[in-house]
Design a protein around this motif. Structure first.
Motif, short mmCIF file in Angstrom:
data_model
loop_
_atom_site.label_atom_id
_atom_site.label_comp_id
_atom_site.label_asym_id
_atom_site.label_seq_id
_atom_site.Cartn_x
_atom_site.Cartn_y
_atom_site.Cartn_z
N SER A 180 0.82 -1.21 0.00
CA SER A 180 0.00 0.00 0.00
C SER A 180 0.85 1.26 0.00
O SER A 180 0.37 2.35 -0.30
CB SER A 180 -0.93 0.01 1.21
N ARG A 181 2.13 1.12 0.36
CA ARG A 181 3.04 2.27 0.36
C ARG A 181 3.87 2.33 -0.92
O ARG A 181 4.87 3.04 -0.99
CB ARG A 181 3.96 2.20 1.59
N GLY A 182 3.46 1.57 -1.93
CA GLY A 182 4.10 1.66 -3.23
C GLY A 182 5.16 0.62 -3.51
O GLY A 182 5.76 0.62 -4.58
N VAL A 183 5.44 -0.28 -2.56
CA VAL A 183 6.41 -1.36 -2.79
C VAL A 183 5.71 -2.46 -3.59
O VAL A 183 4.59 -2.85 -3.28
CB VAL A 183 6.93 -1.92 -1.45
N GLY A 184 6.36 -2.95 -4.62
CA GLY A 184 5.78 -3.99 -5.46
C GLY A 184 5.55 -5.28 -4.70
O GLY A 184 6.19 -5.56 -3.68
N ARG A 185 4.63 -6.09 -5.21
CA ARG A 185 4.28 -7.35 -4.55
C ARG A 185 5.49 -8.25 -4.34
O ARG A 185 5.71 -8.78 -3.25
CB ARG A 185 3.21 -8.08 -5.37
N ALA A 186 6.29 -8.47 -5.40
CA ALA A 186 7.43 -9.38 -5.30
C ALA A 186 8.45 -8.87 -4.29
O ALA A 186 8.98 -9.66 -3.48
CB ALA A 186 8.09 -9.54 -6.67
N ALA A 187 8.73 -7.57 -4.29
CA ALA A 187 9.71 -7.02 -3.35
C ALA A 187 9.20 -7.09 -1.92
O ALA A 187 9.95 -7.42 -0.99
CB ALA A 187 10.03 -5.57 -3.72
N ALA A 188 7.92 -6.80 -1.71
CA ALA A 188 7.35 -6.83 -0.36
C ALA A 188 7.38 -8.25 0.20
O ALA A 188 7.84 -8.48 1.33
CB ALA A 188 5.92 -6.30 -0.38
N MET A 189 6.91 -9.21 -0.59
CA MET A 189 6.88 -10.59 -0.11
C MET A 189 8.31 -11.14 0.03
O MET A 189 8.62 -11.86 0.97
CB MET A 189 6.07 -11.46 -1.07
N GLY A 190 9.18 -10.80 -0.93
CA GLY A 190 10.55 -11.27 -0.87
C GLY A 190 11.30 -10.76 0.34
O GLY A 190 12.06 -11.49 0.98
N ALA A 191 11.07 -9.49 0.69
CA ALA A 191 11.76 -8.90 1.84
C ALA A 191 11.29 -9.52 3.14
O ALA A 191 12.09 -9.95 3.98
CB ALA A 191 11.55 -7.39 1.86
N VAL A 192 9.98 -9.56 3.34
CA VAL A 192 9.42 -10.07 4.59
C VAL A 192 9.72 -11.56 4.77
O VAL A 192 10.24 -11.99 5.81
CB VAL A 192 7.90 -9.82 4.65
N PHE A 193 9.45 -12.35 3.73
CA PHE A 193 9.62 -13.79 3.86
C PHE A 193 11.08 -14.22 3.72
O PHE A 193 11.51 -15.20 4.32
CB PHE A 193 8.74 -14.53 2.84
N GLY A 194 11.84 -13.49 2.91
CA GLY A 194 13.26 -13.81 2.78
C GLY A 194 14.01 -13.58 4.07
O GLY A 194 14.82 -14.42 4.51
N LEU A 195 13.77 -12.44 4.71
CA LEU A 195 14.43 -12.13 5.98
C LEU A 195 13.98 -13.12 7.07
O LEU A 195 14.81 -13.65 7.83
CB LEU A 195 14.11 -10.70 6.40
N GLY A 196 12.66 -13.37 7.12
CA GLY A 196 12.16 -14.32 8.11
C GLY A 196 12.67 -15.73 7.86
O GLY A 196 13.06 -16.45 8.79
N GLY A 197 12.70 -16.15 6.59
CA GLY A 197 13.19 -17.47 6.25
C GLY A 197 14.65 -17.66 6.60
O GLY A 197 15.06 -18.72 7.11
N THR A 198 15.45 -16.63 6.37
CA THR A 198 16.87 -16.69 6.72
C THR A 198 17.04 -16.84 8.23
O THR A 198 17.89 -17.61 8.71
CB THR A 198 17.59 -15.43 6.23
#
Length: 314
Positions: A180-198
């Motif tokens: 909702s703040r303008g971050v694309g879907r792939a970047a938003a999901m990749g950042a949240v889940f990538g950091l959490g997954g790591t």
């Protein structure tokens, strides 16, 4: 409901169906503990989300940095959720653990949107959430009544399910907030889940030896990571660009229904007649939600600063 919202709702429902298979799949690897299974499923699945989103992550790193608090909150929730969720199913059973985890998420999600974003949830959404949560409660009560000797593990499983529900709502909200703040879907999901997954990898290293001890356990772990977690969250991320976080978490009430049916048909868990009544309540919740708006403002969130619609895609 608009065509875009309908597509988003179907994507979330498809994700919920895939997630509903996880509890049953885990029973085919009985030597693998819930912590290892949770870390493998969402840890590897989350890292894969980041891998396919490398170009968008590089392109939008400045935007992500400006919302690092939201990213960190979502990633922390990604770490806690699978550990609590799989432990809940391990203690309380597939049907109850899934029902509590997902049934409590709409309350947490609605509270987040109400308190932080000041969105007024519609009466239709409230009715849908109440029906779905009541259905989950009846499902849990029926299972506990059917096996009173398992009351203590069930209570512990329910408590962990509430933790899972709250963290599920938090990472759903965080991802939707970034979009909702303008971050694309792939970047938003990749950042949240990538950091959490790591962050889940140390847990996997400490507990994951049983996953490679047999071909069957390895196959189960691979399925968990690639299908429900990776593919499921791709669908979920797509859905979050078209429906609100509260609507998405309420739609995922389909997951406990799927999990309960599979637990009865495949795992052999018993579900009394009143339990099926609880499933009917969940179905009624989904029907209402599909036909009515979730909030007074509509499903599309806009930024307070510029009121632009949610950005679609990566």
């Amino acid at each position: 409901m608009s065509r875009g919202s309908l597509l988003g709702a179907f994507a979330v429902l498809a994700a919920a169906f895939l997630w509903g298979t996880t509890g049953t799949a885990a029973t085919f690897a009985p030597t693998v503990g819930p912590l290892a299974m949770g870390a493998a499923a969402l840890g590897i699945g989350g890292i894969l989300q980041a891998v396919i989103a490398v170009p968008p992550l590089r392109r939008e790193r400045a935007a992500l940095s400006s919302h690092r608090g939201t990213v960190i909150a979502g990633a922390a929730a990604v770490v806690i959720y699978p550990l609590a969720f799989y432990s809940s199913m391990h203690l309380a059973g597939v049907a109850v653990g899934t029902a509590v985890s997902l049934g409590s998420a709409p309350i947490a999600s609605g509270l987040l949107e109400r308190m932080i974003m000041r969105r007024r949830l519609s009466r239709w959404w409230m009715l849908a959430a109440v029906l779905g949560i009541a259905g989950c409660a009846v499902l849990c009560a029926a299972t506990m009544h059917d096996a009173p000797s398992e009351a203590l593990p069930t209570v512990a499983g329910v408590a962990l399910g509430l933790v899972a529900g709250a963290t599920y709502a938090l990472y759903s909200w965080s991802a939707h907030r970034l979009m909702s703040r303008g971050v694309g879907r792939a970047a938003a999901m990749g950042a949240v889940f990538g950091l959490g997954g790591t962050a889940l990898m140390p847990v996997l290293l400490l507990t994951g030896a049983p996953l490679v001890a047999s071909a069957q356990a390895f196959a189960v772990g691979t399925y968990m990571a690639l299908i429900p977690m990776f593919l499921g969250y791709l669908l979920f991320g797509y859905g979050l660009t078209r429906v609100s976080a509260s609507t998405a978490t309420t739609l995922t009430l389909a997951e406990p229904a799927v999990a309960a049916v599979l637990a009865v048909v495949i795992v052999g868990e018993r579900l009394p007649v009143i339990g099926w009544a609880g499933l009917a309540g969940i179905c009624a919740s989904l029907l209402i939600l599909a036909l009515a708006p979730a909030t007074h403002e509509g499903a599309t969130e806009t930024s307070p600063s510029n009121r632009r619609p949610v950005r679609q895609g990566a």
